[in-house]
Design a protein around this motif. Structure first.
Motif, PDB file in Angstrom:
ATOM      1  N   GLY A 121      19.857  23.806  44.675  1.00 22.39           N
ATOM      2  CA  GLY A 121      20.416  25.151  44.652  1.00 22.39           C
ATOM      3  C   GLY A 121      20.596  25.721  46.046  1.00 22.39           C
ATOM      4  N   ILE A 122      19.632  25.443  46.923  1.00 18.88           N
ATOM      5  CA  ILE A 122      19.711  25.935  48.301  1.00 18.88           C
ATOM      6  C   ILE A 122      20.889  25.294  49.030  1.00 18.88           C
ATOM      7  CG2 ILE A 122      18.528  25.948  50.524  1.00 18.88           C
ATOM      8  CD1 ILE A 122      15.914  26.309  49.046  1.00 18.88           C
ATOM      9  N   GLU A 123      21.143  24.012  48.766  1.00 20.95           N
ATOM     10  CA  GLU A 123      22.282  23.346  49.395  1.00 20.95           C
ATOM     11  C   GLU A 123      23.599  23.995  48.967  1.00 20.95           C
ATOM     12  OE1 GLU A 123      22.155  19.205  48.596  1.00 20.95           O
ATOM     13  OE2 GLU A 123      20.324  18.846  49.754  1.00 20.95           O
ATOM     14  N   LYS A 124      23.704  24.333  47.684  1.00 24.42           N
ATOM     15  CA  LYS A 124      24.909  25.009  47.209  1.00 24.42           C
ATOM     16  C   LYS A 124      25.059  26.378  47.867  1.00 24.42           C
ATOM     17  CE  LYS A 124      25.093  22.769  42.658  1.00 24.42           C
ATOM     18  NZ  LYS A 124      25.077  22.990  41.185  1.00 24.42           N
ATOM     19  N   LEU A 125      23.933  27.080  48.030  1.00 23.63           N
ATOM     20  CA  LEU A 125      23.978  28.386  48.668  1.00 23.63           C
ATOM     21  C   LEU A 125      24.447  28.265  50.115  1.00 23.63           C
ATOM     22  CD1 LEU A 125      23.357  31.430  48.722  1.00 23.63           C
ATOM     23  CD2 LEU A 125      21.008  30.840  49.347  1.00 23.63           C
ATOM     24  N   GLU A 126      23.935  27.264  50.825  1.00 24.00           N
ATOM     25  CA  GLU A 126      24.331  27.078  52.216  1.00 24.00           C
ATOM     26  C   GLU A 126      25.827  26.776  52.323  1.00 24.00           C
ATOM     27  OE1 GLU A 126      22.658  27.696  54.823  1.00 24.00           O
ATOM     28  OE2 GLU A 126      20.735  28.071  53.836  1.00 24.00           O
ATOM     29  N   LEU A 129      27.611  30.097  51.800  1.00 23.30           N
ATOM     30  CA  LEU A 129      27.537  30.960  52.981  1.00 23.30           C
ATOM     31  C   LEU A 129      28.419  30.424  54.108  1.00 23.30           C
ATOM     32  CD1 LEU A 129      23.712  31.817  53.067  1.00 23.30           C
ATOM     33  CD2 LEU A 129      25.592  33.351  52.489  1.00 23.30           C
ATOM     34  N   SER A 130      28.543  29.111  54.199  1.00 23.58           N
ATOM     35  CA  SER A 130      29.413  28.532  55.224  1.00 23.58           C
ATOM     36  C   SER A 130      30.873  28.888  54.977  1.00 23.58           C
ATOM     37  CB  SER A 130      29.249  27.011  55.261  1.00 23.58           C
ATOM     38  OG  SER A 130      27.928  26.648  55.607  1.00 23.58           O
ATOM     39  N   VAL A 135      29.829  36.966  56.612  1.00 23.65           N
ATOM     40  CA  VAL A 135      28.586  37.632  56.197  1.00 23.65           C
ATOM     41  C   VAL A 135      27.642  37.710  57.390  1.00 23.65           C
ATOM     42  CG1 VAL A 135      26.604  37.530  54.637  1.00 23.65           C
ATOM     43  CG2 VAL A 135      28.862  36.777  53.844  1.00 23.65           C
ATOM     44  N   PRO A 136      27.108  38.898  57.725  1.00 20.75           N
ATOM     45  CA  PRO A 136      26.217  39.037  58.896  1.00 20.75           C
ATOM     46  C   PRO A 136      24.979  38.161  58.767  1.00 20.75           C
ATOM     47  CG  PRO A 136      26.935  41.188  58.099  1.00 20.75           C
ATOM     48  CD  PRO A 136      27.368  40.192  57.071  1.00 20.75           C
ATOM     49  N   SER A 140      22.671  37.302  55.497  1.00 23.42           N
ATOM     50  CA  SER A 140      22.554  35.912  55.034  1.00 23.42           C
ATOM     51  C   SER A 140      21.096  35.520  54.866  1.00 23.42           C
ATOM     52  CB  SER A 140      23.230  34.970  56.032  1.00 23.42           C
ATOM     53  OG  SER A 140      24.606  35.229  56.145  1.00 23.42           O
ATOM     54  N   LEU A 141      20.242  35.977  55.781  1.00 23.42           N
ATOM     55  CA  LEU A 141      18.817  35.671  55.689  1.00 23.42           C
ATOM     56  C   LEU A 141      18.205  36.302  54.447  1.00 23.42           C
ATOM     57  CD1 LEU A 141      16.308  34.402  56.929  1.00 23.42           C
ATOM     58  CD2 LEU A 141      16.005  36.480  58.290  1.00 23.42           C
ATOM     59  N   ARG A 142      18.584  37.546  54.155  1.00 24.83           N
ATOM     60  CA  ARG A 142      18.070  38.213  52.951  1.00 24.83           C
ATOM     61  C   ARG A 142      18.545  37.500  51.697  1.00 24.83           C
ATOM     62  NH1 ARG A 142      19.888  44.188  53.161  1.00 24.83           N
ATOM     63  NH2 ARG A 142      18.845  44.151  51.119  1.00 24.83           N
TER      64      ARG A 142
END
Length: 294
Positions: A121-126, A129-130, A135-136, A140-142
């Motif tokens: 899931g984190i890979e999909k999120l990254e 975001l890419s 997005v600031p 992005s961190l939040r």
């Protein structure tokens, strides 16, 4: 209910039994194929007399070193048949060694299948975001923190997707147990039959809010009803809607029925808000609710 690591222990024990059985048969057939190899080895070790147990132990030592591909070379074949048999044992040992490594790797990996889903899931999120580089970085961190927190608190699968694979009768029986108690006991849904609770699972979405974040803000368009399953929240502005009695509806038919306009009203597990949106009595939230705890 068996612990998550129980299948791993069972598979490991089964792998050890297979290894032991193969070593036993290799030892027995070595005595038939090349008995002199064992005798010469024991003689070099200083044993003038040998017993069946001592011969078996020497043969088992050879079998284990061959199966594990160690092969110290101190017990070697003395005849042609012994060399042919040794080559067969080497091939068998190499094959089993590869199988054992693959099985152990699979078992270790299966210990943390949930973490694999989190990482996927984190890979999909990254990737997402890419694709949205505008997005600031602080936002992005939040987003990453919130996503990871929701993933780590998630279950082994989506409830709605799993329920859709069950028969109608099974869905009705299972719904009572997987629906959160705070939702079942909510005045809106208490008394519903299990078949109705099964339908409710399809429309419920779980989410986690960090302390201090706004859940709904006064004036926002109404999009959903909220139920608190864990943690606490505060009504910091306005007042929550509440159903009016028949007398109140007669005396004040046009007045919105809300709770007193007290600030910092605490909400705990089992409380809900947004019912007026669900019933389409209001189009906007007339209050602000902020998460007090996670």
């Amino acid at each position: 209910v068996l612990p998550r690591h129980t299948p791993v222990l069972v598979n490991s024990f089964g792998l050890f039994l297979v290894f032991s059985l193969i070593c036993h048969w290799l030892t027995c057939f070595l005595a038939l194929a090349d008995a002199s190899a064992i005798d010469d080895y024991l003689a070099m070790q200083g044993h003038e007399t040998t017993s069946a147990g001592l011969r078996y132990l020497a043969g088992l030592y050879w079998a284990v070193t061959t199966m594990t591909t160690v092969g110290y070379g101190d017990l070697t074949a003395r005849s042609d048949w012994g060399r042919v048999y040794t080559m067969f044992a080497m091939i068998s040992g190499g094959g089993f060694y590869g199988y054992a490594i693959g099985s152990i790797t699979s078992m270790v990996t299966s210990l943390d299948s949930h973490q694999q889903r989190v990482n996927a899931g984190i890979e999909k999120l990254e990737d997402w975001l890419s694709d949205h580089a505008s997005v600031p970085p602080d936002l992005s961190l939040r987003i990453r923190r919130h996503f990871k927190m929701n993933q780590e608190k998630g279950t082994s699968g989506d409830d709605s997707a799993m329920m859709s694979t069950l028969s109608r009768e099974l869905r009705s029986e299972v719904a009572f147990f997987i629906l959160p108690e705070a939702a079942r006991l909510n005045p809106m849904f208490s008394g519903l039959r299990n078949s109705a609770l099964a339908i409710l699972i399809d429309v419920l979405n779980k989410t986690t809010v960090n302390p201090g974040e706004t859940i709904v803000a006064r004036g926002d368009p109404g999009v959903a009803m909220y139920m608190i399953l864990e943690g606490k929240a505060l009504v910091t502005e306005g007042g929550l809607w509440k159903p009016a009695s028949s007398k109140e509806m007669t005396d004040r038919p046009k007045e919105k029925q809300k709770m007193n306009q007290a600030t910092l009203v605490g909400l705990s597990p089992g409380d809900s808000f947004g019912e007026e949106i669900l019933f389409r009595l209001e189009e906007h939230y007339d209050y602000t609710v902020v998460a007090e705890t996670e």
